[in-house]
Scaffold this motif. Structure first.
Motif, PDB file in Angstrom:
ATOM      1  N   UNK B  99     -86.800 -17.423 -19.417  1.00  0.00           N
ATOM      2  CA  UNK B  99     -85.704 -17.007 -18.923  1.00  0.00           C
ATOM      3  C   UNK B  99     -86.094 -15.596 -18.465  1.00  0.00           C
ATOM      4  N   UNK B 100     -86.585 -15.373 -17.296  1.00  0.00           N
ATOM      5  CA  UNK B 100     -87.091 -14.060 -16.722  1.00  0.00           C
ATOM      6  C   UNK B 100     -86.022 -13.047 -16.914  1.00  0.00           C
ATOM      7  N   UNK B 101     -84.690 -13.272 -16.617  1.00  0.00           N
ATOM      8  CA  UNK B 101     -83.915 -12.456 -16.762  1.00  0.00           C
ATOM      9  C   UNK B 101     -83.608 -11.775 -17.992  1.00  0.00           C
ATOM     10  N   UNK B 102     -83.905 -12.414 -19.183  1.00  0.00           N
ATOM     11  CA  UNK B 102     -83.660 -11.859 -20.277  1.00  0.00           C
ATOM     12  C   UNK B 102     -84.892 -10.942 -20.888  1.00  0.00           C
ATOM     13  N   UNK B 103     -85.919 -11.376 -20.206  1.00  0.00           N
ATOM     14  CA  UNK B 103     -87.146 -10.440 -20.780  1.00  0.00           C
ATOM     15  C   UNK B 103     -87.305  -9.127 -20.170  1.00  0.00           C
ATOM     16  N   UNK B 104     -86.600  -9.159 -19.241  1.00  0.00           N
ATOM     17  CA  UNK B 104     -86.667  -7.740 -18.383  1.00  0.00           C
ATOM     18  C   UNK B 104     -85.306  -6.525 -18.914  1.00  0.00           C
ATOM     19  N   UNK B 105     -85.832  -5.496 -18.886  1.00  0.00           N
ATOM     20  CA  UNK B 105     -84.924  -4.618 -19.250  1.00  0.00           C
ATOM     21  C   UNK B 105     -83.823  -3.989 -17.738  1.00  0.00           C
ATOM     22  N   UNK B 106     -82.720  -4.475 -18.010  1.00  0.00           N
ATOM     23  CA  UNK B 106     -81.953  -4.268 -16.781  1.00  0.00           C
ATOM     24  C   UNK B 106     -81.532  -2.891 -16.180  1.00  0.00           C
ATOM     25  N   UNK B 107     -81.828  -1.854 -17.313  1.00  0.00           N
ATOM     26  CA  UNK B 107     -81.674  -0.369 -16.680  1.00  0.00           C
ATOM     27  C   UNK B 107     -82.931   0.252 -16.410  1.00  0.00           C
ATOM     28  N   UNK B 108     -83.973  -0.359 -16.133  1.00  0.00           N
ATOM     29  CA  UNK B 108     -85.372   0.130 -15.688  1.00  0.00           C
ATOM     30  C   UNK B 108     -85.817  -0.430 -14.670  1.00  0.00           C
ATOM     31  N   UNK B 109     -86.416   0.134 -13.777  1.00  0.00           N
ATOM     32  CA  UNK B 109     -86.848  -0.370 -12.375  1.00  0.00           C
ATOM     33  C   UNK B 109     -88.207  -1.392 -12.756  1.00  0.00           C
ATOM     34  N   UNK B 110     -88.271  -2.077 -12.168  1.00  0.00           N
ATOM     35  CA  UNK B 110     -89.366  -3.053 -12.430  1.00  0.00           C
ATOM     36  C   UNK B 110     -90.752  -2.512 -12.252  1.00  0.00           C
ATOM     37  N   UNK B 111     -90.756  -1.495 -11.430  1.00  0.00           N
ATOM     38  CA  UNK B 111     -91.870  -0.799 -11.300  1.00  0.00           C
ATOM     39  C   UNK B 111     -92.205   0.062 -12.632  1.00  0.00           C
ATOM     40  N   UNK B 112     -91.269   0.753 -13.044  1.00  0.00           N
ATOM     41  CA  UNK B 112     -91.430   1.442 -14.419  1.00  0.00           C
ATOM     42  C   UNK B 112     -91.923   0.398 -15.696  1.00  0.00           C
ATOM     43  N   UNK B 113     -91.163  -0.790 -15.652  1.00  0.00           N
ATOM     44  CA  UNK B 113     -91.536  -1.712 -16.561  1.00  0.00           C
ATOM     45  C   UNK B 113     -93.001  -2.417 -16.514  1.00  0.00           C
ATOM     46  N   UNK B 149     -90.859  -1.970  -6.009  1.00  0.00           N
ATOM     47  CA  UNK B 149     -91.173  -1.300  -7.403  1.00  0.00           C
ATOM     48  C   UNK B 149     -89.982  -0.429  -7.667  1.00  0.00           C
ATOM     49  N   UNK B 150     -89.282   0.147  -6.667  1.00  0.00           N
ATOM     50  CA  UNK B 150     -88.220   0.863  -7.291  1.00  0.00           C
ATOM     51  C   UNK B 150     -86.774   0.136  -7.396  1.00  0.00           C
ATOM     52  N   UNK B 151     -86.725  -1.199  -7.402  1.00  0.00           N
ATOM     53  CA  UNK B 151     -85.694  -1.999  -7.586  1.00  0.00           C
ATOM     54  C   UNK B 151     -85.541  -2.414  -8.967  1.00  0.00           C
ATOM     55  N   UNK B 152     -84.155  -2.591  -9.335  1.00  0.00           N
ATOM     56  CA  UNK B 152     -83.779  -3.119 -10.709  1.00  0.00           C
ATOM     57  C   UNK B 152     -83.848  -4.601 -10.853  1.00  0.00           C
ATOM     58  N   UNK B 153     -84.100  -5.019 -12.063  1.00  0.00           N
ATOM     59  CA  UNK B 153     -83.991  -6.713 -12.117  1.00  0.00           C
ATOM     60  C   UNK B 153     -82.859  -7.408 -11.382  1.00  0.00           C
ATOM     61  N   UNK B 154     -81.717  -6.623 -11.456  1.00  0.00           N
ATOM     62  CA  UNK B 154     -80.316  -7.421 -11.054  1.00  0.00           C
ATOM     63  C   UNK B 154     -80.515  -7.792  -9.445  1.00  0.00           C
TER      64      UNK B 154
END
Lengths: 477, 670
Positions: B99-113, B149-154
């Motif tokens: 479940x990729x949605x659960x593995x990413x932190x929703x309050x960090x941009x994907x670039x930061x992660x 890069x600057x977008x959030x998972x949602x």
């Protein structure tokens, strides 16, 4: 014609009726639950929690005292013409049991277990001279010839005797528990005894017996001393503080339970409706509880209680005695506390119902054309009951504390009604005295702390047993 | 042969808690060579994810590794300190989850992660990190990588999130990638994209991959080596060609026989009787013995050893003990299904249900006064018909509106427009009481067997609910008799009516849900992904049951599914939905054999087939399903279509008929 004159006549106060109705519904609920394994399961989990059961043991003692104080009667007066006449004063069974405490009034303050008053008085000597001394108490230690010499020995002997009897009672209870357990487990009573103390039984009897033992150690000496001394001293008007503390228990319990009961229908009906129907009904209910929770609760309560007071004073014919007046005011307080405190639970239930209404079994019920009412009663309400149960036990202690605060502020129960709040309120002035009178406040503090702590520990056990997330976490790990 | 990259031998994991400790992984051994893809296959609960977590030493708190060796490049991972192990995780072994949605932190941009992983495992800092992040996102073919890069998972779709996860896993070129069901939560077309990406990355980087999946089709496409897990141990291990040519273990064979696309229409699917044994007690015989059709006398009490089927192909089964191999082996899948189902008669029935121009729009409220700011056109003009006793398959990816169609027909959601003629009456214009009388004719079965039964209501009461509400069965005794008969019909004993749902498995719950739908004697059942949440062997049982009920009772089904092979097996007619509209419809042979619409073609080509020799080009669709709030102008499909014409941008195509039953909406066929 002979009139049969009973020595007493039962009188039901409104709060008594509600308390016993509550007891009856709890018994009914227990029978209903016992027949259904999925409802029984969480309670079985509660019964496996050591702290929960120990707390329940303490709570049970408080409840017994509260229930004894909820059976009121009037005593028959000696009458000449054979007609039945009853005292205007209402008494409860607890009053009857505590008659020695109730009747033994002193003049004013006396310290716990004291033999002399706490204040000096001018005493006229037989020779006409006057001295200021601490006079002997009328009841406390009145049997001692020379208090100076005999007091310590007398107190120790009486306390020890009480302790011995209490331990005997406790031992009989422990044997009884083991006997019942051994009949259930079909094992020898000795091996069950060992299991209990090694903590190997499914129900942690060890915790129950330990709590019971602690209570016995406290109650035994107090019971033995109470007829002869004021164990917790007396207050300004010379009333026994132990008696006041015991009487306060009922007030606390009534507020805690009845206010929750008043709150429950609001929270349940409105919360489930808001979540289930959504749309305009949801908007309306949300506006209602948002508005209500924005008004300071104390303000609303003060306004309502004062209005009630004015109403009672303007209609004395409706409330013939002080007890009835105080009782009506108590119920009014329960109602207003309930009306102002339903918003939190309502919000929780709305959220849960919003989630549940999308569940597929509810969609299936829609596909069968099952009515809204039936869907809510059958599919939503049973599935939010765990939240209700948790909220009920958690709110109880909060309400007991709220009563104390409100009575202290002066908008709580009637001043003539003994409660933790009124005890604290009167103790306020005593704390400022020199030398300080501490026992009234200390007694209220210890009793209330014990009650609320026991209720909180029990609530924790209930929450752990009912919260599906905690259960799931336990199962997965 | 060189030493393998990863060598797992005798790995055993133990989970404490409950009555007795569970051994979800019990003596598992396998090797993965550098650059190889090794697939671990099995049904849910067989221990495949636990094996992966044991290798990473990431077992849940109550778990512990009870024995065995995990060697990465000759270094025993189980003996490393936790600090050293953290170096291994991410740097040399990386993992991606279902479940990729659960593995990413929703309050960090994907670039930061991604940058976090880069910084942790490489010495890079400053602008070099950003450059590396961009490079990784480009490596996973993230469209418009710099902006993303600057977008959030949602802000991303499931497929894009999984790409981000892969980018994080790749952050420092691991030697081994553990992919735990990497595409199970994704739609087939997106799954095809992600699988293609994984294949490409593996080829270009020479990375080994441990692929954990339940889908034999994915295995056939991806793996070189296969191991089948059952009840905590590996029971068969083979090179992928040998495995698909002839699975040896009776359990593996059953898995193949329960695949709808391998068996074909009109044949009953193989079902495995019984359930997976509890893993709390020690086994003294073969773990599959009690469910095996070919069990020998000594199977239940002698633990089988590895038997060699052929070179490199081994099975843990007494049938392959020395010398027995030749006689036992046969072309497994050709072993015919037991009882053939008579194909349903192809006659013209009058339509039972006639749907015309069904529209279901959900208003979007904005602002303080909750004004309607837009419409989600979930269903936007759908027409079809179903004849009595026939099955219409409704296919499409998630978000295309197929479930909403099902619910709209029963007015579980309120349609915005159109007509639904059932038995001559328009269901959409009936008032509440008239609709209620009609409700007994059409019922619905849901996807999630755990959500479709109220946990607080006994089975018998759940079945009785509909009968009471719709006045079926005039006395309690008659209703009880009917409930007993219904439970018998779906293969459960009548005693279960006094039990609660939690006592049943997913498959049994789905049977109960079917019995509940049947309790009011409907003529039409809407099956909304009834087998998506089930394992293939259980899916086979449910599909067999639905087929039999259709034959016996003349039921019509609207069968909603995203699974092409299930549709192929169940349906008489098929309708393909895309973004709220039907783009192609016809008989099952017409649509699946000669698809006309480019979307149908892409969809069909993306389905993984459990046959490694079937070399078909997968038509890759660009991007994701557009939002139904702002569907593209013209043909909804044109932004992703490889054959788009200029006029596709301008107008939605009319229906073009290819035969009396086959039609598609596409400008290519004007």
């Amino acid at each position: 014609m002979m009139h049969l004159v009973l020595p007493f006549r039962f009188e039901w106060l409104w709060s008594d009726a509600l308390v016993w109705l509550l007891v009856a519904s709890v018994i009914g609920f227990a029978i209903y639950t016992n027949a259904r394994p999925h409802l029984r399961a969480p309670w079985a989990r509660v019964s496996r929690s050591a702290s929960g059961l120990a707390a329940a043991t303490v709570l049970a003692l408080f409840v017994i005292v509260g229930l004894l104080d909820s059976v009121h009667y009037r005593e028959a007066l000696p009458s000449q013409d054979g007609k039945a006449a009853y005292a205007t004063e209402l008494r409860s069974v607890l009053d009857r049991l505590l008659q020695p405490l109730r009747a033994s009034r002193e003049k004013t303050y006396s310290a716990p277990l004291a033999t002399h008053l706490y204040a000096k008085e001018t005493v006229q000597l037989p020779d006409g001279g006057e001295v200021r001394v601490f006079p002997r108490l009328r009841h406390g230690g009145a049997h001692l010839v020379d208090p100076q010499q005999d007091w310590a020995r007398d107190v120790a002997v009486k306390a020890f005797r009480g302790l011995a009897i209490a331990l005997l009672v406790w031992f009989v209870a422990a044997i009884g528990v083991c006997a019942a357990e051994s009949r259930r487990a079909t094992a020898g009573i000795e091996s069950v005894w060992r299991d209990v103390w090694a903590g190997r039984t499914a129900v942690p009897w060890r915790a129950v017996l330990a709590a019971l033992g602690l209570l016995c150690v406290l109650i035994g000496p107090v019971t033995a001393l109470a007829p002869h001394y004021h164990v917790l001293g007396t207050d300004k008007v010379g009333q026994d503080v132990l008696y006041q503390a015991l009487k306060s228990i009922r007030t606390g319990l009534v507020i805690g339970t009845l206010a929750t009961l008043v709150m429950l229908p609001f929270a349940l009906v409105l919360g489930v409706m808001a979540g289930y129907f959504k749309g305009r009904i949801d908007d309306l209910i949300q506006y209602l509880y948002t508005t209500l929770s924005s008004i300071p609760g104390v303000l609303l309560i003060a306004a309502a209680v004062l209005m009630m007071q004015v109403y009672i004073e303007n209609h004395p014919e409706l409330f013939p005695s002080t007890e009835i007046r105080a009782d009506v005011r108590l119920i009014a307080l329960c109602v207003i506390l309930g009306v102002t405190s339903w918003t939190g639970l309502c919000r929780l239930l709305r959220g849960e119902a919003l989630k549940l209404r999308e569940m597929e079994y509810i969609q299936a019920a829609h596909a069968f054309g099952v009515s809204h009412w039936r869907i809510m009663m059958r599919h939503i309400v049973p599935n939010v009951m765990h939240i209700v149960m948790i909220a009920l036990v958690m709110d109880f202690s909060g309400l007991v504390l709220a009563e104390a605060v409100l009575s202290y502020v002066g908008v709580g129960v009637d001043p003539s009604m003994i409660s933790f709040g009124t005890m604290i309120n009167s103790a306020r002035l005593e704390m400022a005295r020199e030398p300080m009178v501490w026992w009234s406040l200390a007694a209220a503090f210890v009793f209330m702390l014990t009650l609320v702590l026991a209720a909180n520990l029990f609530a924790d056990a209930v929450r752990d047993a009912f919260d599906p997330r905690l259960i799931m976490a336990g199962r997965h790990s | 042969m060189t030493a393998p990259l990863l060598r797992v031998s005798g790995l055993t994991a133990r989970i404490h808690g409950g009555v007795a400790p569970v051994l979800p992984v019990d003596g598992v051994s396998f090797d993965i060579a550098a650059g190889q893809t090794f697939a671990l296959v099995g049904e849910s609960g067989c221990g495949k994810s636990m094996t992966a977590l044991s290798i990473m030493r990431l077992l849940p708190e109550a778990g512990e590794i009870a024995g065995g060796v995990v060697e990465l490049d000759g270094e025993n991972l189980l003996a490393l300190s936790e600090a050293r192990m953290r170096e291994v995780r991410g740097r040399r072994v990386a993992m991606i989850f279902q479940e990729p949605g659960l593995s990413l932190n929703p309050v960090m941009t994907v670039g930061a992660q991604i940058a976090e992983a880069v910084r942790r495992h490489t010495g890079l800092a400053g602008a070099a990190v950003d450059a590396r992040v961009l490079q990784l996102l480009e490596a996973v073919h993230m469209p418009d990588a710099r902006r993303r890069m600057a977008e959030y998972p949602f802000q991303m779709s499931g497929g894009m999130k999984q790409r981000v996860m892969i980018a994080i896993a790749l952050a420092c070129d691991p030697a081994l990638l553990i992919a735990d069901e990497p595409t199970t939560a994704l739609d087939v077309t997106v799954q095809a994209q992600v699988l293609e990406l994984l294949r490409e990355l593996q080829r270009s980087r020479g990375m080994a991959m441990l692929l954990i999946t339940h889908d034999l089709g994915v295995v056939a496409q991806m793996a070189q080596q296969v191991a089948v897990m059952y009840a905590g141990e590996i029971i068969e291990s083979a090179p992928v060609e040998a495995f698909f040519a002839g699975p040896a273990h009776p359990y593996s064979r059953k898995l193949f026989e329960s695949l709808p696309d391998r068996v074909g229409r009109g044949h009953a699917l193989a079902a495995i009787r019984g359930t997976v044994p509890a893993l709390t007690r020690p086994f003294k015989g073969c773990r599959f013995a009690e469910r095996c059709d070919r069990a020998l006398a000594h199977c239940p009490d002698t633990i089988p050893d590895w038997g060699v089927v052929r070179d490199g192909h081994r099975a843990k089964c007494h049938l392959y003990a020395d010398g027995a191999a030749g006689s036992a082996h046969s072309a497994a899948c050709a072993a015919g299904p037991q009882d053939a189902v008579a194909p349903s008669l192809h006659t013209d029935h009058p339509a039972l249900l006639e749907v015309a121009d069904l529209k279901i729009h959900f208003p979007i409220h904005r602002g303080l006064l909750r004004r309607v700011a837009g419409q989600v056109r979930a269903v936007d003009g759908v027409s079809f018909g179903i004849a009595a006793g026939r099955t219409l398959g409704l296919v499409g990816e998630s978000g295309c509106g197929k479930t909403t169609v099902g619910k709209g027909l029963l007015r579980l959601v309120q349609p915005t427009g159109g007509r639904v003629l059932f038995d001559g009456a328009d269901l959409l214009t009936l008032d509440r009481s008239a609709l209620r009388r009609r409700r007994r004719h059409a019922q619905i079965i849901f996807q999630d067997p755990y959500a479709s039964l109220n946990p607080r209501v006994r089975i018998g009461d759940a079945l009785e609910e509909g009968m009471l509400a719709l006045g079926v069965g005039d006395s309690a005794a008659r209703r009880q008799a009917q409930i007993a008969a219904l439970l018998g019909e779906v293969g459960l004993s009548p005693e279960v009516r006094d039990r609660y749902p939690h006592e049943f498995s997913g498959g049994q719950r789905q049977r109960i849900a079917i019995a509940r739908a049947l309790s009011v004697e409907p003529q039409l059942i809407i099956c909304d992904e009834p087998t998506s949440a089930l394992d293939v062997s259980v899916q086979a049982q449910i599909l067999n049951l639905l087929q039999r009920l259709q034959r016996d009772k003349g039921l019509a089904y609207l069968f909603i599914s995203h699974n092409m092979s299930v549709i192929e097996y169940m349906a008489d007619e098929v309708a393909v939905m895309y973004l709220g509209r039907i783009v192609e419809r016809g008989t099952v042979d017409e649509v699946l054999r000669t698809p006309k619409h480019p979307y149908t073609r892409a969809l069909l080509s993306a389905v993984p087939v459990a046959d490694p020799s079937a070399a078909r080009p997968v038509i890759q669709l660009a991007g994701d399903l557009p939002s139904p709030v702002h569907p593209p102008h013209g043909c909804h499909f044109h932004p992703r279509c490889g054959a788009a014409l200029p006029q596709c941008r301008l107008e939605f195509p009319d229906e073009q008929a290819f035969s009396a039953s086959h039609a598609a909406r596409c400008h290519l066929y004007r």
